[in-house]
Enzyme design. Sequence first.
Site, PDB file in Angstrom:
ATOM      1  N   HIS A 249      -5.487  -3.455   5.359  1.00 44.34           N
ATOM      2  CA  HIS A 249      -4.853  -3.854   4.104  1.00 44.34           C
ATOM      3  C   HIS A 249      -5.883  -4.399   3.116  1.00 44.34           C
ATOM      4  CE1 HIS A 249      -1.656  -5.026   1.408  1.00 44.34           C
ATOM      5  NE2 HIS A 249      -1.911  -6.322   1.529  1.00 44.34           N
TER       6      HIS A 249
ATOM      7  N   ASP B  97       0.831  -1.204   0.000  1.00 42.73           N
ATOM      8  CA  ASP B  97       0.000   0.000   0.000  1.00 42.73           C
ATOM      9  C   ASP B  97       0.867   1.256   0.000  1.00 42.73           C
ATOM     10  OD1 ASP B  97      -2.243  -1.681   0.190  1.00 42.73           O
ATOM     11  OD2 ASP B  97      -2.090  -1.710   2.379  1.00 42.73           O
TER      12      ASP B  97
END
Length: 345
Positions: A207, A180
Amino acid sequence: MLRSAIQLSLRRGRSSSASQLNARNFSSKPHRKVAVLGAAGGIGQPLSLLMKLNPLVSQLSLYDIAGTPGVAADVSHINTRSQVMGYVGEDQLGTALEGCDIVIIPAGVPRKPGMTRDDLFNINAGIVKGLCTAIAKYCPNALVNMISNPVNSTVPIASEVFKKAGSYDERRLFGVTTLDVVRAKTFYAGKANVNVAEVNVPVVGGHAGVTILPLFSQATPQANNLSDEVLTALTKRTQDGGTEVVEAKAGKGSATLSMAYAGALFADACLKGLNGVPDVVECSFVQSSITELPFFASKVRLGKNGVEEVLGLGALSDYEKQGLEALLPELKSSIEKGVKFANQS
């Protein structure tokens, strides 16, 4: 950085005198054993390659339920420091894990046509539960880097397994959210027209989807030319990065190469922390008290015991405050789902 280490190792391989210098440098480094569980998979193979290139690794243990001897033989021919061993099947899992300093878990299956999200969860959660049971037995003091999805649930599963085994140390369990961060840096640099190598963007929350919250208000170098609309679009793209790759691969694959790179970056940070390098800070999904949830991704200072300090969120923009409020219920549900699964007989 890992990139520099890879480039350096490639250059050193070009001459015998450089190789001798390399050997002397390696002799002064601590011996570190790293295991990759799921090493024959789409993420596991490139991750194994990248860990073989890391000069901080002295032993590389590759494990999977099939195919690992071939991967290990292939990777072992690379002229870098680490000795490589391949292990296959449950009866060899203990040997693969013994003495490990870091265990990286990309094991699991990708979502296939006709498979529901619950189907995928049950399969991967079961795999993670079994692997963590073995980790608790054979290397209870290792740092565990969880890549297997859904990370928002598999990290709580791992924590419950370790608690039952009496080996849980919240400082040693990490959900790898580095992809990310990698995406946020890349997308931000493209819009801000700055050197991506100099960019840093904290990414907090979880996530998956809306639980991923990039803090572009804290990005460095700070770009003043980005409108609110652009920042909203950057946030959305970071959250949907996985879907972007799946669609580009026409349903025939997911983010394996970029995930392997991100996993290798985070493992490298953990190794540096173990070796006493100061001020190693990365974002990770860990046990946390900075929100009301038991697990949360934020900046973490790494050290000789794993997590040395979980850092606060800092100042958020109004948009980021709204994003934080929006992600909490979904993240809470994912955490609870993992805990429930782990405690089923």
